[in-house]
Design a protein around this motif. Structure first.
Motif, PDB file in Angstrom:
ATOM      1  N   ASN A   1       0.796  -1.130   0.095  1.00  0.00           N
ATOM      2  CA  ASN A   1       0.101   0.081   0.035  1.00  0.00           C
ATOM      3  C   ASN A   1       0.669   1.237   0.000  1.00  0.00           C
ATOM      4  O   ASN A   1       2.078   1.221   0.400  1.00  0.00           O
ATOM      5  CB  ASN A   1      -1.011   0.076   1.170  1.00  0.00           C
ATOM      6  CG  ASN A   1      -2.192   0.833   1.116  1.00  0.00           C
ATOM      7  OD1 ASN A   1      -2.798   0.829   0.031  1.00  0.00           O
ATOM      8  ND2 ASN A   1      -2.557   1.566   2.083  1.00  0.00           N
TER       9      ASN A   1
ATOM     10  N   CYS B   1      -4.228  -0.476   8.553  1.00  0.00           N
ATOM     11  CA  CYS B   1      -4.043   0.732   7.676  1.00  0.00           C
ATOM     12  C   CYS B   1      -5.480   1.572   7.968  1.00  0.00           C
ATOM     13  O   CYS B   1      -6.423   0.824   8.079  1.00  0.00           O
ATOM     14  CB  CYS B   1      -4.128   0.221   6.325  1.00  0.00           C
ATOM     15  SG  CYS B   1      -4.077   1.577   5.105  1.00  0.00           S
ATOM     16  N   VAL B   2      -5.435   2.735   7.947  1.00  0.00           N
ATOM     17  CA  VAL B   2      -6.644   3.467   8.164  1.00  0.00           C
ATOM     18  C   VAL B   2      -7.462   3.419   6.788  1.00  0.00           C
ATOM     19  O   VAL B   2      -8.780   3.597   7.110  1.00  0.00           O
ATOM     20  CB  VAL B   2      -6.219   5.160   7.978  1.00  0.00           C
ATOM     21  CG1 VAL B   2      -5.729   5.509   9.414  1.00  0.00           C
ATOM     22  CG2 VAL B   2      -5.263   5.650   7.071  1.00  0.00           C
TER      23      VAL B   2
ATOM     24  N   TYR C   1       0.354   4.312   8.422  1.00  0.00           N
ATOM     25  CA  TYR C   1       1.074   4.996   7.769  1.00  0.00           C
ATOM     26  C   TYR C   1       2.312   5.586   8.459  1.00  0.00           C
ATOM     27  O   TYR C   1       3.319   6.304   7.930  1.00  0.00           O
ATOM     28  CB  TYR C   1       0.243   6.560   7.274  1.00  0.00           C
ATOM     29  CG  TYR C   1      -0.619   7.005   8.566  1.00  0.00           C
ATOM     30  CD1 TYR C   1       0.109   8.311   9.243  1.00  0.00           C
ATOM     31  CD2 TYR C   1      -1.756   6.810   8.841  1.00  0.00           C
ATOM     32  CE1 TYR C   1      -0.248   8.778  10.320  1.00  0.00           C
ATOM     33  CE2 TYR C   1      -2.381   7.440   9.846  1.00  0.00           C
ATOM     34  CZ  TYR C   1      -1.773   8.575  10.561  1.00  0.00           C
ATOM     35  OH  TYR C   1      -2.574   9.279  11.633  1.00  0.00           O
TER      36      TYR C   1
HETATM   37 MO   LIG Z   1      -2.132   2.811   5.248  1.00  0.00          MO
END
Ligand SMILES: [Mo]
Ligand SMILES: Nc1nc2c(c(=O)[nH]1)N[C@H]1C(S)=C(S)[C@@H](COP(=O)(O)O)O[C@H]1N2
Length: 246
Positions: free
Chosen positions: A67, A121-122, A209
């Motif tokens: 990602n 992950c958001v 992130y």
């Molecule tokens: Mo992410």
């Protein structure tokens, strides 16, 4: 994650939110836990020193999604990759007594903290992977941060479509957490290019992130404001939280 969001929103309901002001308020030594801001309160409630859950080998996901930005296309990175990263050196500099330029062999010699943890992950996906590499604390200690040091900034090789570099940062508390590692391996193999070869940050106590891939340099600093948008990370500059505890 729900709990974190709940706490974050209760804090904003109390008028405490906003990570922009935080950096100014951390004026004490790096090992002081100052509760001057919602961000630090959030950290205190959730615990900076708690460990992320560690899983067993059989929980490891067969596929670990890739990602973020494309694998860096710049000439330096391409040359290093072609040479199997033999010429790669991780710079650790800034407010340190002994600036370092560490080869992969030196990073491997700095010890390894293996851990099987979940990456969140958001964007709403998670994956369990086994990460291996030296603790960030060990590598920072080699460089000997000065008294004035507060944060470390992770500079990366990749850029977004408009040429903005990806970057991230941690304070020295988060950097000293035992599960905060400079990962060299994923699932017992050296990181592949897409997962951040040759060195990435892996910090399982915070959202995905924060775990900067393709790290070229760790700069030890007193203040995050001078860097890029001033909020301590590429996504933070777009409004995401700087302290992204799970
Ligand atoms: Mo992410
Ligand atoms: N340098 C860099 N690091 C990065 C990103 C990125 O785009 N560039 N994306 C982040 C995000 S949002 C996530 S979820 C993870 C993804 O890591 P993976 O590709 O190994 O799954 O890397 C993080 N670190």
């Amino acid at each position: 994650m729900k709990r974190r969001l709940f706490i974050a929103s209760s804090l904003s309901a109390l008028g405490l939110a906003g990570c922009g002001q935080v950096k100014e308020s951390l004026t004490e030594g790096p090992f002081h836990n100052v509760l001057y801001s919602a961000e630090n309160l959030n950290q205190a409630v959730l615990g900076t020193h708690g460990l992320a859950r560690e899983y067993s080998e059989r929980d490891v996901d067969a596929q670990f999604r890739v990602n973020g930005f494309d694998t860096p296309s710049d000439a330096t990175y391409a040359r290093l990759a072609r040479g199997g990263f033999r010429d790669y050196r991780l710079a650790v500099d800034g407010l340190v007594e002994r600036p370092q330029k560490l080869s992969l062999a030196e990073l491997r010699a700095a010890g390894a903290r293996s851990q099987i943890t979940r990456h969140d992950c958001v964007e709403g996906w998670s994956a369990i992977g086994k990460w291996n590499g030296p603790q960030l604390a060990t590598v920072l200690a080699m460089a000997q941060p000065k008294q004035t040091a507060r944060y470390c900034v992770f500079h990366c090789f990749d850029v977004d479509q408009s040429g903005q570099p990806y970057y991230e940062s941690l304070d020295l508390h988060q950097a000293a957490h035992p599960q905060t590692v400079l990962a060299l391996d994923l699932n017992d193999k050296p990181l592949d290019l897409d997962h951040g070869a040759p060195v990435r940050l892996k910090i399982p106590t915070q959202l995905g992130y924060k775990s900067a891939k393709w790290v070229s340099r760790i700069e030890v600093v007193a203040d995050l404001k001078p860097f890029f948008g001033g909020s301590g990370g590429y996504w933070e500059d777009q409004g995401y939280e700087w302290y992204a505890g799970i």
